[in-house]
Motif scaffolding. Structure first.
Motif, PDB file in Angstrom:
ATOM      1  N   GLU A 203       0.833  -1.200   0.000  1.00  0.00           N
ATOM      2  CA  GLU A 203       0.000   0.000   0.000  1.00  0.00           C
ATOM      3  C   GLU A 203       0.873   1.258   0.000  1.00  0.00           C
ATOM      4  O   GLU A 203       0.610   2.215  -0.743  1.00  0.00           O
ATOM      5  N   ALA A 204       1.921   1.215   0.831  1.00  0.00           N
ATOM      6  CA  ALA A 204       2.835   2.357   0.878  1.00  0.00           C
ATOM      7  C   ALA A 204       3.536   2.534  -0.470  1.00  0.00           C
ATOM      8  O   ALA A 204       3.731   3.670  -0.935  1.00  0.00           O
ATOM      9  N   ALA A 205       3.893   1.401  -1.075  1.00  0.00           N
ATOM     10  CA  ALA A 205       4.562   1.457  -2.378  1.00  0.00           C
ATOM     11  C   ALA A 205       3.635   2.062  -3.427  1.00  0.00           C
ATOM     12  O   ALA A 205       4.043   2.881  -4.257  1.00  0.00           O
ATOM     13  N   ARG A 206       2.349   1.687  -3.350  1.00  0.00           N
ATOM     14  CA  ARG A 206       1.367   2.214  -4.299  1.00  0.00           C
ATOM     15  C   ARG A 206       1.216   3.729  -4.113  1.00  0.00           C
ATOM     16  O   ARG A 206       1.234   4.499  -5.070  1.00  0.00           O
ATOM     17  N   LEU A 207       1.109   4.140  -2.829  1.00  0.00           N
ATOM     18  CA  LEU A 207       0.927   5.572  -2.533  1.00  0.00           C
ATOM     19  C   LEU A 207       2.144   6.401  -2.939  1.00  0.00           C
ATOM     20  O   LEU A 207       2.021   7.572  -3.262  1.00  0.00           O
TER      21      LEU A 207
END
Lengths: 323, 352
Positions: A203-207
């Protein structure tokens, strides 16, 4: 350079390997005879015998680091091996390995596309691919073992070459070379770091703007490609292609990666550690065979994997509490 | 469109994993039990007989030879052949296949039994429907099968042991290579090997290495054992696993360590030529197919089966293959490799 590549955890796993070799050297020693565990030729053979699994496990490690899992590696290896062997047998020596590699990469890309599009867990999709690839391998050969005669390919890729006065198995050289390149790619390249970030927290990578779907295609494509390369080396070294080859190797590849420091939660793993892990399991098999207890190797492999994962979970929770 | 293709692939892949109802599962509630039918005991005149042959698995090269011979014999006898098996060795799937074939009403089933205990129920149910069932290669002696065409595994093991004892007149240490621990045919062969070697002077059996029917593992095991025991007198291989690999016996010095093995198939014959293997015992892989069809044909027509004893055993015999008929191997029971190869190729090509 070596210090950069070998992190503390990797040194720990090398220490485990050395301890294991020392233990078996003591247990298998015979008075008045050279120790079968400490002969340079025997040690090179251990590395050679680990090469095929080790190559496949490199791809598995990258997938685990990216937060995924691959249960199809043994089947894709077998499929690519029978494709390469069948094309060689049919006289298409020039095309055999490239086509085998394309088949492996295609398997990985199909897996990633389904994971991305259907939002399915990699466990389910790679389980499906395991069945599809094994069945396809059977369809290619019709159950026949494709046996190849000696050729330039089997000599060049499956034979030995003289390096500094020592006869070195080519499969081992290929494995070490590919492992070093993969280790540098994973730890030092932008893409490699992005893969690690994806596994650490998707999720952090996506954001943060990382192209998640494309990264997954890269890691699963790479995993398929590595399985294909392992399949090609298998054909060159053993001179056969069989649809039943590498049965159960998915667990062995995961075991090597986990023992080498990869976290099944993703975000952490080491190519060099995986390679040492593959050698550890081969030494275990060799030692138990010499002691006449080879039937225990599967049991011990399972116990080691569970123990390492449990220890990893404890360490991760402790780190979270401390952090 | 892309999503559609991906969805199709997902369905295709997951379809392969979907659990299938077992063939022997109970009928749905309320359904009437199907009465047992005696379909095959008395085939109506003029009806073309249909026989099924079920090997343990499709992906074992030895069964391909059996299939060739079965197809040829079926054509000769004017019967239809159904050839089916699990892709890989899977006793539950084999039981499902036997049950399905029985439900389809074939006139006879010949199978190489993966596991006698697992297959017993399926075999007995087929027999209850009046369908003759026979075994070949691997028997199910506790079932109601009518006949077994193959070798006496213990006697074959004894033969392997006796050949090894002949190769080691001054004694020595011997290692046995086997496949899967607990496989009935292999364990019987090991028992025979041990029996023969126990009777020989000065021979010590170091143990049994189980390669789990895996060629790669068998090659690595041989290398490992030869590292530990460079002076090993001999290997008795109750199956031919390493003989299929290009480098299968590279760790063995020809002549120094003797090898007696099983299955001199074309892929394995180079080891007899190179001097790594001194004696190789061949099973009648073509007979598995052709004789099974002949036996089923006799049973379906109520005729006696030639050579069958009271227990239903039809001894296929073996070929004892040696590189050359010379020295200790001039006896008529031995066959030299060139002659064996000629006969094998003729059988494979349908010339005999």
């Amino acid at each position: 350079m070596i210090k950069r590549v070998l992190a503390l955890r990797e040194l720990g796993i090398v220490a485990v390997l050395l301890a294991e070799v020392a233990l078996f050297a003591v247990l298998c020693r015979q008075p008045g005879r050279p120790n079968p565990f400490l002969q340079p030729e025997a040690l090179l053979n251990v590395v050679r015998d680990s090469a095929v699994l080790g190559l496949a496990a490199i791809g598995t490690t990258v997938i685990i680091v990216a937060g995924g899992i691959d249960l199809s590696v043994g089947s894709v290896l077998a499929l690519c091996a029978v494709v390469v062997a069948s094309l060689m047998e049919a006289g298409h020596a020039l095309w055999a390995v490239p086509v085998g590699l394309l088949v492996g990469i295609a398997c990985g890309l199909i897996t990633a596309s389904i994971i991305n599009a259907a939002k399915l867990p990699p466990f389910i999709v790679t389980l499906g691919m395991m069945s599809v690839a094994r069945g396809s391998a059977f369809l290619v050969t019709g159950g026949r073992t494709v046996t190849l005669p000696e050729s330039t390919f089997t000599h060049a890729v499956g034979g030995n070459i003289m390096v500094a006065g020592v006869l070195v198995p080519v499969p081992a050289l290929i494995w070490v070379g590919v492992a070093l390149l993969a280790a540098m790619w994973l730890s030092r390249s932008r893409l490699g770091r992005a893969v690690t970030a994806l596994g650490g927290n998707e999720e952090a990578a996506r954001l943060s703007g990382l192209p998640i779907a494309r990264l997954k295609r890269v890691v699963y494509g790479l995993g398929g490609g590595m399985a294909a390369m392992a399949g090609s080396v298998f054909v060159a070294y053993y001179g056969t292609g069989q649809s039943t080859a590498a049965g159960g190797w998915e667990l062995d590849a995961i075991a090597a990666a986990v023992l080498g420091g990869a976290s099944l939660n993703g975000g952490r793993g080491s190519i060099i550690g995986t390679c040492v892990g593959a050698v550890i399991f081969r030494v275990l098999q060799r030692g138990l065979t010499m002691l006449g207890a080879s039937d225990y190797s599967q049991v011990i492999t399972g116990i080691v994997v569970v123990a390492v994962v449990v220890l990893d979970q404890f360490a991760t929770r402790r780190a979270h509490r401390a952090g | 469109m892309r999503g559609l293709i991906v969805a199709f692939l997902a369905v295709l892949m997951l379809g392969g994993c979907a659990p299938k109802p077992p063939a022997d599962s109970a009928p749905p509630a309320g359904a009437k039990p199907e009465p047992a039918k005696a379909k095959s005991e008395a085939p109506s005149p003029g009806t073309k007989l249909r026989f099924a042959v079920v090997p343990k698995q499709k992906d074992n090269p030895v069964f391909a030879y059996a299939k060739t011979a079965a197809e040829r014999r079926a054509k000769e006898l004017g019967v239809d052949l159904v050839w089916d098996a699990p892709n890989a060795n899977d006793e539950a799937k084999q039981a499902e296949i036997v049950s399905t074939l029985a439900d389809q009403g074939v006139n006879g089933i010949a199978l190489s039994c993966s596991n006698p205990a697992t297959l017993k129920n399926a075999i007995d149910k087929a027999e209850a429907k009046g369908i003759p069932v026979i075994c070949w290669d691997s028997d199910a002696p506790t079932s109601k099968r009518r006949a077994f065409y193959g070798i006496d595994d213990q006697a074959t093991g004894k033969l392997l042991g006796e050949e090894m004892a002949r190769l080691l007149p001054s004694g020595g240490s011997v290692m046995i290579l086997s496949g899967v621990q607990g496989a009935q045919n292999l364990e019987s062969r090991i028992k025979g090997v041990n029996e023969a070697l126990a009777a020989a002077k000065g021979i010590k059996v170091l143990g049994v290495q189980y390669c789990k029917d895996d060629v790669t593992t068998s090659v690595q095991m041989i290398g490992d054992v030869m590292s530990k025991h460079p002076d090993l007198g001999g290997w008795v291989m109750v199956g031919g696993w390493p003989l299929f690999a290009k480098n299968g016996l590279d760790a063995i010095k020809p002549g120094k360590t003797k090898v007696v093995a099983v299955d001199p198939l074309p892929e394995a014959q180079k080891w007899l030529e190179s001097g790594h293997v001194q004696v190789c015992v061949g099973q009648k892989v073509f007979g598995w197919g052709s004789e099974s069809i002949s036996i089923l044909n006799a049973l379906a027509q109520g005729k006696p089966v030639p050579g069958m004893d009271a227990k239903g055993f039809v001894d296929s015999g073996v070929d004892i293959v040696v590189p050359k008929k010379e020295g200790a191997y001039t006896d008529a029971k031995y066959i030299d490799l060139p002659t064996y190869r000629q006969q094998f190729e003729a059988a494979a090509g349908g010339k005999s």
